[in-house]
Design an enzyme around this catalytic site. Sequence first.
Site, short mmCIF file in Angstrom:
data_model
loop_
_atom_site.label_atom_id
_atom_site.label_comp_id
_atom_site.label_asym_id
_atom_site.label_seq_id
_atom_site.Cartn_x
_atom_site.Cartn_y
_atom_site.Cartn_z
N GLU A 104 1.81 3.88 2.91
CA GLU A 104 2.26 3.38 4.21
C GLU A 104 3.79 3.47 4.28
O GLU A 104 4.50 2.46 4.31
CB GLU A 104 1.70 1.97 4.42
CG GLU A 104 0.17 1.99 4.43
CD GLU A 104 -0.51 0.63 4.32
OE1 GLU A 104 0.18 -0.41 4.35
OE2 GLU A 104 -1.76 0.61 4.21
N HIS A 160 0.86 -1.19 0.00
CA HIS A 160 0.00 0.00 0.00
C HIS A 160 0.89 1.24 0.00
O HIS A 160 1.69 1.44 0.90
CB HIS A 160 -0.94 0.00 1.21
CG HIS A 160 -2.03 -1.01 1.08
ND1 HIS A 160 -2.49 -1.76 2.12
CD2 HIS A 160 -2.75 -1.39 -0.02
CE1 HIS A 160 -3.46 -2.55 1.69
NE2 HIS A 160 -3.64 -2.36 0.40
N ARG A 180 -3.08 4.94 -2.16
CA ARG A 180 -2.97 3.60 -1.58
C ARG A 180 -2.74 2.51 -2.62
O ARG A 180 -1.98 1.57 -2.42
CB ARG A 180 -4.28 3.29 -0.84
CG ARG A 180 -4.54 1.84 -0.47
CD ARG A 180 -5.90 1.72 0.21
NE ARG A 180 -6.38 0.35 0.34
CZ ARG A 180 -6.28 -0.38 1.45
NH1 ARG A 180 -5.67 0.10 2.50
NH2 ARG A 180 -6.77 -1.59 1.49
N GLU A 214 0.45 -4.40 11.16
CA GLU A 214 0.02 -3.03 10.95
C GLU A 214 0.87 -2.22 11.92
O GLU A 214 0.65 -2.27 13.14
CB GLU A 214 -1.47 -2.84 11.28
CG GLU A 214 -2.43 -3.58 10.37
CD GLU A 214 -2.71 -2.85 9.06
OE1 GLU A 214 -2.15 -1.76 8.83
OE2 GLU A 214 -3.50 -3.40 8.27
#
Length: 420
Positions: free
Chosen positions: A180, A177, A233, A378
């Site tokens: 990130e 993504h 993203r 995450e």
Amino acid sequence: MAWRWLCLALLVGAAAAAVVPETKVQFDGFRVYRVVPTTQEQVQFLRDIENNDSNNFNFWTRPVLNTSVDIMVSPYLRIDFRDLARSVGLDVQIFIEDVQKLIQDENPKTRSSTYGWQAYYPLTDVYDWLRSLETIYEDRVSIINIGKSYEGRDILGVKISSKREGSKAIFLESGIHAREWITVATATYLINELLTSDNAGIRNISEHFDWYIVPSTNPDGYEYTHSTYRMWRKTRSPGDRCYGADPNRNWGIEWDNDLGSSSDECSETYRGKGKFSEPETKSLSEYLTNMKDELLVYLCFHSYSQVLMIPYGLKGMVADNEPALREIGDKAIEALKQRHNTQYEFGPIYEAIKYEASGGSMDWVKEELKVKYTFEWELRDKGRYGFLLPSTQIIPTADETIDSIVSILQDVQAREANNS
Ligand SMILES: *[C@@H]1O[C@H](CO)[C@@H](O)[C@H](O)[C@H]1NC(C)=O
Ligand SMILES: *[C@@H]1O[C@H](CO)[C@@H](O)[C@H](O)[C@H]1NC(C)=O
Ligand SMILES: *[C@@H]1O[C@H](CO)[C@@H](O)[C@H](O)[C@H]1NC(C)=O
Ligand SMILES: [Zn+2]
């Protein structure tokens, strides 16, 4: 009534987006709101605005019942969004006052020209640094090329090997993504630690395994977040109305499951025109298939929300060795917490994030390639900065993440030794 305002604002927002194509999009006055939908109607309301109006609403987290949802809203819409939300009974909290301000503070104004971890670097700097490693550590490092992105960029990584007989492989996928950024920085920091650290735990995992690390598995998207649109993203393949597919919904596992992804090409979780329609996921899946006999561990980095996950993203699917993965994962988040007291949650994707996610890479690797140990992070934080984590947090984030990786891999070695 409220919808009429939304449509008006939608036009203004779309017009504003259309005048600034090639230059860097500014986010002045953009806010991030946090809401907690407690009814299905409220969830549906959020899904509708997510899918119908990606110009004005950029969802940082998915709309899920009884969990907090972070939504970036353009200033054209600010007042109306709160009215709109209240009209369906949603309480709105301002979570980030001005997104542009955080973007300004995310990276230092000037950064060292040598690659490092005090700043976030664009793709070419990451790649130059990777290539330099092959020269410096010629006996241990080789560049790997997974394939080409839609726009023709190479998807580069490194293989780090001590060339021990029978070593098993670990693959680390990062940056799938685009926005990130902390994942790319953490992956390169890990590479550097594997090559330079004298910490016994890191030395051990560096030498015991063959490492395949790809810091940016979505290079077009990553480049686009640096050059043009920080909050991007997806990939950058063009569609009829919108660009890109979500490369973590594009893998051939439950690919067309409507609960776990979207068929709307403007959605942030658009699964693409077909399984592996994106060249990035296609080439990565082929690369992994070719190495599946040696592949013992698959790791992937995402951000944000501080959770460590194992398969699967779909209700009712359970990893064959879930009890083992749970034990390893519980210990890993304890190890992670020791350094800076950062709290993680742990669980299978579906349980941890409380919504279904289909077509994800880790699930595919587990289901199709039968890779034994698979974990997905995450990374920081829990929404204070969201994707715009200040670069001063790169090193603490990376250090604590490596603590969890060392913990996982020591467990893996112990379990594998018992099995053989
Ligand atoms: C969600 O939260 C609301 C309000 O707290 C509660 O009434 C409802 O039972 C919850 N729903 C679920 C599925 O947990
Ligand atoms: C959003 O899209 C859905 C499905 O296409 C449609 O039913 C709904 O009316 C739309 N809502 C708005 C506000 O345009
Ligand atoms: C790493 O540590 C394990 C025990 O925790 C040991 O069995 C293994 O031989 C070590 N490997 C290396 C390369 O030092
Ligand atoms: Zn992600």
